[in-house]
Design a protein around this motif. Structure first.
Motif, mmCIF file in Angstrom:
data_model
loop_
_atom_site.group_PDB
_atom_site.id
_atom_site.type_symbol
_atom_site.label_atom_id
_atom_site.label_comp_id
_atom_site.label_asym_id
_atom_site.label_seq_id
_atom_site.Cartn_x
_atom_site.Cartn_y
_atom_site.Cartn_z
ATOM 1 N N GLU A 258 37.397 48.574 47.128
ATOM 2 C CA GLU A 258 37.999 48.688 45.802
ATOM 3 C C GLU A 258 38.625 50.066 45.593
ATOM 4 O O GLU A 258 38.079 51.085 46.001
ATOM 5 N N ASN A 274 46.133 46.965 26.905
ATOM 6 C CA ASN A 274 46.118 45.993 28.006
ATOM 7 C C ASN A 274 47.490 45.343 28.148
ATOM 8 O O ASN A 274 47.981 45.114 29.258
ATOM 9 N N TYR A 292 44.710 36.325 33.712
ATOM 10 C CA TYR A 292 43.501 35.557 33.433
ATOM 11 C C TYR A 292 42.889 35.948 32.091
ATOM 12 O O TYR A 292 42.392 35.093 31.363
ATOM 13 N N HIS A 293 42.888 37.240 31.793
ATOM 14 C CA HIS A 293 42.365 37.734 30.519
ATOM 15 C C HIS A 293 43.192 38.931 30.084
ATOM 16 O O HIS A 293 43.664 39.704 30.910
ATOM 17 N N ASN A 294 43.367 39.085 28.776
ATOM 18 C CA ASN A 294 43.982 40.315 28.267
ATOM 19 C C ASN A 294 43.296 40.823 27.010
ATOM 20 O O ASN A 294 43.748 41.803 26.411
ATOM 21 N N TYR A 297 39.082 42.540 27.573
ATOM 22 C CA TYR A 297 39.370 43.267 28.806
ATOM 23 C C TYR A 297 40.530 42.565 29.498
ATOM 24 O O TYR A 297 40.940 41.472 29.112
ATOM 25 N N HIS A 299 42.357 41.147 33.111
ATOM 26 C CA HIS A 299 42.238 40.727 34.510
ATOM 27 C C HIS A 299 43.580 40.121 34.901
ATOM 28 O O HIS A 299 43.982 39.076 34.386
ATOM 29 N N SER A 301 46.185 39.120 38.223
ATOM 30 C CA SER A 301 46.371 38.928 39.651
ATOM 31 C C SER A 301 47.836 39.207 39.992
ATOM 32 O O SER A 301 48.746 38.697 39.321
ATOM 33 N N ASP A 312 43.707 41.899 42.685
ATOM 34 C CA ASP A 312 43.317 41.714 41.290
ATOM 35 C C ASP A 312 43.204 43.073 40.626
ATOM 36 O O ASP A 312 42.649 44.022 41.198
ATOM 37 N N PHE A 314 41.803 44.986 37.258
ATOM 38 C CA PHE A 314 40.843 44.834 36.166
ATOM 39 C C PHE A 314 40.850 46.077 35.278
ATOM 40 O O PHE A 314 40.955 47.208 35.768
ATOM 41 N N THR A 316 38.134 47.464 32.627
ATOM 42 C CA THR A 316 36.808 47.253 32.035
ATOM 43 C C THR A 316 36.318 48.477 31.280
ATOM 44 O O THR A 316 35.236 48.454 30.703
#
Length: 368
Positions: A258, A274, A292-294, A297, A299, A301, A312, A314, A316
């Motif tokens: 990572e 975000n 996938y998410h905004n 938090y 995420h 891709s 990916d 992220f 967080t």
């Protein structure tokens, strides 16, 4: 040869980098407008082979190369698409020691440099990777040069960008530290600089440096330029190789390597931030995003269409972005993604995240 106005020196002398340095010096003395232009890239294998593979599919390009004493001598002619115009010229391509950093140099003007050299090196992706340096990297290169030469560096022209607005050009002559301090205080990043290196009243050399792998020499002592500024710049690229190479997820063990982008401020404090990050990544050329998410938090891709790499991204915490490469996560792709975030969202420090490992002694008191 190589577009250098050197009185035929390279036509008759031994053609090696030492002679090329002399030719550059002669070229720049011929006219105040003459420059030597340099473009550096990262190549973990022979860059000429990567370029030859591309040329096989291009009918509008004539390309030839020959190994000389310590560099490739390259001739290139390209017909511009949708135009009858052709750009032609030659350049030297040399390696910095045993590193993976290679630099193309030419005395030809900006047209051949942009539409010839930069174009064909870009077509060598992903085997050839452009690299980008941060404002912090640029400042370190100048600091190292200034210290090694016991000199002072004065900026004559600076191009500084915010992350959402057009660049600001300053023609004010001032110490380089002032330019970087001012950009930090106004949340901007330094994109390119024209400057002179002086020791007392003596001019050591004039130069130009940018965050995109481009350096120019315009006058002064060419050996001081090569041995200090260009060397420090190439060392920065070597650090990028160490950071971004071999980060793809292991197909055998599933091990993840990572990367983190760490910020000094908190640019990700709320969901609107975000969205700003997503917008920045959406502007990455030749890529595709899946969100996938905004909220609360993020995420995202990222699929890099240059070579099929994926990762990916992220969010967080308010001061950190995590980048997790997929099974195909090339160095070229990771460099592109991190630079895109730096330019259009926020500059931060990219580091490899190491998992902390424990054994039984970490949980048992020594006196027990």
């Amino acid at each position: 040869m190589y577009g250098l106005d050197d009185g035929g020196l390279l036509d008759y002398a031994t053609r090696d980098l030492s002679t090329i340095r002399d030719a550059i010096s002669m070229h720049c003395k011929q006219s105040a407008t003459n420059k030597a232009r340099f473009k550096s890239v990262i190549a973990t294998s022979d860059p000429i082979k990567a370029l030859e593979e591309f040329i096989e599919t291009e009918q509008s390009v004539d390309f030839s190369s020959e190994w000389k004493e310590d560099h490739y001598s390259v001739k290139l002619s390209r017909k511009i698409e949708r135009s009858d115009r052709t750009v032609s010229g030659s350049f030297a391509l040399f390696r910095h020691g045993e590193s993976d950093v290679w630099t193309a140099l030419t005395g030809h003007g900006p047209d051949f440099f942009k539409r010839g050299i930069k174009w064909i090196l870009r077509k060598g992706q992903p085997e050839l990777s452009n690299f980008y340096v941060s404002s912090e990297d640029l400042e370190s290169v100048l600091k190292d040069t200034e210290k090694r030469l016991s000199s002072r560096i004065f900026v004559n022209k600076a191009v500084v960008y915010s992350h959402k607005e057009e660049g600001n050009i300053s023609w004010e002559t001032r110490p380089y530290r002032f330019v970087f301090d001012q950009s930090k205080s106004s949340d901007r990043y330094v994109d390119k600089l024209t400057f002179e290196v002086r020791r007392n009243r003596e001019l050591l050399f004039d130069s130009f440096v940018s965050r995109s792998g481009v350096v120019k020499f315009t006058g002064g002592d060419v050996n001081l330029f090569f041995n200090n500024l260009l060397r420090a710049y190439a060392n920065t690229a070597t650090e990028k190789v160490e950071l971004f190479s071999e980060k793809a997820r292991s197909r055998q063990t599933g091990e993840i390597k990572e990367l983190e982008i760490q910020f000094n401020s908190n640019p990700l404090q709320d969901p609107d931030n975000n969205r700003d990050l997503i917008d920045a990544l959406a502007n990455l050329s030749k890529s595709s995003l899946t969100i996938y998410h905004n909220n609360p938090y993020a995420h995202i891709s990222v699929l890099d269409l240059v070579d099929g790499s994926n990762c990916d991204v992220f969010v967080t915490s308010s001061d950190t972005i995590s980048i997790i490469p997929g099974f195909r996560g090339s160095m070229n792709s990771l460099i592109r993604i991190s630079d895109q975030i730096a330019r259009e969202f926020q500059e931060g420090k990219v580091v490899e995240k190491y998992e902390q490992k424990f054994d039984s002694s970490d949980f048992v008191h020594a006196d027990l």
